[in-house]
Write a protein that holds these residues in place. Structure first.
Motif, PDB file in Angstrom:
ATOM      1  N   MET A   1       1.704  -2.966  -6.777  1.00 20.55           N
ATOM      2  CA  MET A   1       1.516  -2.426  -5.438  1.00 20.55           C
ATOM      3  C   MET A   1       1.598  -3.516  -4.375  1.00 20.55           C
ATOM      4  SD  MET A   1      -1.485   0.430  -5.965  1.00 20.55           S
ATOM      5  CE  MET A   1      -1.412   0.796  -4.230  1.00 20.55           C
ATOM      6  N   ALA A   2       1.082  -4.707  -4.689  1.00 19.04           N
ATOM      7  CA  ALA A   2       1.150  -5.811  -3.727  1.00 19.04           C
ATOM      8  C   ALA A   2       2.602  -6.177  -3.449  1.00 19.04           C
ATOM      9  CB  ALA A   2       0.381  -7.011  -4.270  1.00 19.04           C
ATOM     10  N   ILE A   3       3.414  -6.160  -4.537  1.00 22.97           N
ATOM     11  CA  ILE A   3       4.837  -6.499  -4.343  1.00 22.97           C
ATOM     12  C   ILE A   3       5.520  -5.437  -3.477  1.00 22.97           C
ATOM     13  CG2 ILE A   3       7.036  -6.748  -5.539  1.00 22.97           C
ATOM     14  CD1 ILE A   3       5.488  -7.914  -7.905  1.00 22.97           C
ATOM     15  N   GLN A   4       5.204  -4.180  -3.749  1.00 24.50           N
ATOM     16  CA  GLN A   4       5.798  -3.112  -2.953  1.00 24.50           C
ATOM     17  C   GLN A   4       5.355  -3.175  -1.494  1.00 24.50           C
ATOM     18  OE1 GLN A   4       4.726   0.465  -5.013  1.00 24.50           O
ATOM     19  NE2 GLN A   4       6.321   0.230  -6.589  1.00 24.50           N
ATOM     20  N   PHE A   5       4.048  -3.540  -1.299  1.00 24.09           N
ATOM     21  CA  PHE A   5       3.540  -3.653   0.072  1.00 24.09           C
ATOM     22  C   PHE A   5       4.266  -4.759   0.835  1.00 24.09           C
ATOM     23  CE2 PHE A   5       0.443  -5.419   3.106  1.00 24.09           C
ATOM     24  CZ  PHE A   5       0.289  -4.301   3.927  1.00 24.09           C
ATOM     25  N   GLN A   6       4.471  -5.907   0.176  1.00 24.50           N
ATOM     26  CA  GLN A   6       5.203  -7.002   0.816  1.00 24.50           C
ATOM     27  C   GLN A   6       6.640  -6.594   1.135  1.00 24.50           C
ATOM     28  OE1 GLN A   6       4.047  -9.888   1.889  1.00 24.50           O
ATOM     29  NE2 GLN A   6       1.974  -9.318   1.229  1.00 24.50           N
ATOM     30  N   LYS A   7       7.225  -5.818   0.245  1.00 30.77           N
ATOM     31  CA  LYS A   7       8.589  -5.356   0.474  1.00 30.77           C
ATOM     32  C   LYS A   7       8.648  -4.436   1.687  1.00 30.77           C
ATOM     33  CE  LYS A   7      12.441  -3.041  -1.856  1.00 30.77           C
ATOM     34  NZ  LYS A   7      12.902  -2.369  -3.087  1.00 30.77           N
TER      35      LYS A   7
END
Length: 596
Positions: A1-7
């Motif tokens: 989720m953190a990676i998706q949020f950064q994206k």
């Protein structure tokens, strides 16, 4: 989720940056659209400025014209100022009028004489035209109104209407004798040659007609062909083009070359260029070519010369060739090629700036503002408006000096114009040094004025240097109007012929001669001095081919007189009708006649 949020955050930042760039593009396109849909440099602009600065400028003040039109003097005082002493007396009168106006609380009435003067000029021109006299009298109507035999004609009241006689196309048949000679009765035809184009139907009057229509009236060849066909002459567009490309170079190049040599001796030129599309020039479709115009100094006391030159590019080579033997001043815009030529000339060529272009940048900067939402006081407080009013004051002084000798003009400039130029650049430098954040257009206008300041001030050092490049822009305007009608030129030869003919026509216009008669004169006279291969037999006749020559003026006067005589023969003056009279009763017959 953190990676998706950064994206998602990254995509948001990219979208914001893209949206910001779109806003900038939309704003730029919106400004361009607004500028294209407004008449920025026309009378509407200056009338608005008249309204805004009414408190500080007299109502009868000089009205600044557009960038492609003449800057005229005020209508209130249109008399010419021909020397420095007259100019000083006019300044005194203006000062007295200004003082009287300040002491008078009433409103100053605007000039009411302009319409009257136009009507007077129209009436004078009508009086000089051929006239056809008619008497309009309905005897039956007059009998019904006043009673039969109860009225007389006391006088006649004259009414005038302008009529147009359709110009007929006719054929002039020329017979040359076939000679029978000798005991053998040999036959020989006396040779005949059409000097314009051998074995053709062309005459100088007909050729001058379609040349005049194309290059003076901007009427394309296809419309001319359609018009000739309606008059019964089945000529095609291609016929007219072929004849033009054959005749114009042969007849007009010697005249153009002589004009070019004369212009080189003047020492003052205005130069400009305008794009032209040539379809078949060996380059990629849509490649832009240029029409250059060289105009002799507008303030010189010499006959004006206007020369057009076709070039496939806007490069400096054209200027290097045309100005190879030129020494003097060229008035132009800030295009880099002019500066290059000046640097390469080793001091023989000096460029002078164009105040018109400087004004144009500030006008653009003014009109990108939302003027509709601003009060008059707010608009007057804009730096763009203040600069335009300062430039307006410079033109108001300068345009009163155009009829002076150069020395007197220089004195007047030093005393009256230079202080206003100093005030203009002092204010522009204040804007530059203020540190305020201006619009991109205003910053560009300020940068242009500062970079061109030295060139823009040079007209103050020589009485023959014009304040702007307006004469070149006015000369090229006729070409621009024609280009909007015929859109493009098909071949390089066609472009060269276009440049050649616009040179002849615009020079004739500048010298205030009848353009049609001047073309006819050249088509009649120049071929007499050409060899069979088109080369010149001699050049001694060329001074008489100039539109300012005594030889041409005699020809024009004679042609106009012949035309007047022809119309006089067409319109014989009729005898004035008289009122009908009652017939007297016949006397009684003698008695001897009765008996007989």
């Amino acid at each position: 989720m953190a990676i998706q949020f950064q994206k998602v955050l990254h995509e948001r930042d990219e979208s914001r940056a893209e949206l910001s760039e779109c806003h900038k593009i939309i704003k730029k396109l919106s400004e361009q659209n607004d500028l294209k849909t407004r008449t920025i440099f026309g009378r509407a602009t200056e009338k608005m400025l008249d309204m805004l600065d009414e408190a500080v400028n007299p109502a009868e003040e000089f009205e600044d014209e557009s960038q492609t039109e003449d800057n005229g003097t005020s209508q209130e005082d249109s008399s010419k100022v021909t020397n420095f002493e007259d100019y000083l007396r006019r300044k005194e009168r203006e000062a007295q009028a200004e003082e009287a106006k300040n002491n008078n609380s009433g409103k100053v009435k605007g000039d009411k004489g302009s319409k009257k003067s136009r009507n007077m000029r129209l009436k004078k021109s009508i009086d000089g035209l051929p006239s056809c006299t008619e008497y309009d009298m309905d005897v039956e109507l007059l009998n019904a109104l006043y009673g039969e035999y109860n009225w007389r004609i006391a006088n006649w009241h004259e009414h005038c209407v302008i009529e147009k006689v359709e110009c007929p196309i006719y054929v002039r048949k020329i017979y040359t004798p076939v000679i029978s000679y000798g005991l053998e009765h040999l036959l020989e035809t006396v040779p005949y040659q059409n000097l314009l184009l051998d074995r053709s139907y062309l005459s100088s009057s007909f050729v001058a007609d379609f040349f005049y229509r194309k290059y003076a009236l901007s009427l394309p060849m296809n419309r001319q062909a359609a018009d000739y066909q309606m008059q019964g002459l089945d000529v095609s567009k291609q016929d007219l083009i072929v004849w033009t490309n054959k005749i114009a170079p042969k007849v007009m190049w010697p005249v153009w070359n002589y004009l070019q040599k004369e212009q080189q001796t003047y020492g003052y030129e205005n130069i400009d260029e305008s794009p032209i599309q040539v379809n078949r020039d060996g380059r990629a479709p849509g490649s832009k070519s240029y029409m250059w115009v060289h105009v002799s100094g507008a303030l010189l006391d010499r006959p004006p010369i206007i020369l057009f030159c076709y070039e496939p590019t806007r490069g400096t080579d054209h200027l290097r060739i045309m100005l190879a033997e030129f020494k003097g001043y060229i008035t132009c815009d800030a295009y880099i090629s002019y500066q290059v030529v000046e640097q390469e000339s080793d001091g023989s060529i000096t460029t002078t700036g164009c105040m018109m272009h400087c004004r144009r940048y500030f006008a653009i900067a003014l009109f990108i503002n939302d003027l509709k939402s601003m009060t008059e006081e707010q608009i007057m407080d804009l730096p763009e408006t203040k600069v335009l009013i300062l430039i307006r004051e410079i033109y108001r002084e300068e345009n009163q000096l155009k009829d002076m000798p150069a020395d007197d003009r220089l004195k007047a400039r030093e005393q009256f114009v230079a202080p206003k130029v100093n005030a203009l650049f002092a204010y522009i430098h204040e804007l530059l040094d203020s540190g305020e954040v201006f619009s991109d257009k205003l910053q560009k206008a300020i940068s242009y004025a500062i970079n061109q300041e030295e060139c823009l001030r040079r007209f103050l050092t020589d009485g023959n240097i014009p304040i702007d490049n307006g004469s070149a822009e006015r000369a090229i305007r006729s070409f621009s109007v024609g280009r909007s009608n015929w859109l493009f030129v098909d071949t390089i030869k066609g472009a060269e012929v276009t440049a050649l003919m616009y040179s002849i026509v615009e020079t004739a216009k500048a010298n205030s001669v009848n353009v049609y008669l001047y073309l006819k004169y050249l088509f009649e006279e120049v071929p007499k001095h050409l060899n069979a291969d088109g080369s010149l037999k001699d050049e001694d006749f060329l001074p008489d081919m100039m539109p300012w020559s005594d030889a041409y003026h005699r020809y024009e006067a004679g042609s106009l007189e012949n035309r007047a005589q022809m119309y006089r023969s067409m319109f014989p003056v009729p005898e004035a009708p008289k009122a009908p009279r009652k017939k007297q009763a016949s006397p009684p017959k003698d008695t001897w006649q009765n008996s007989a």
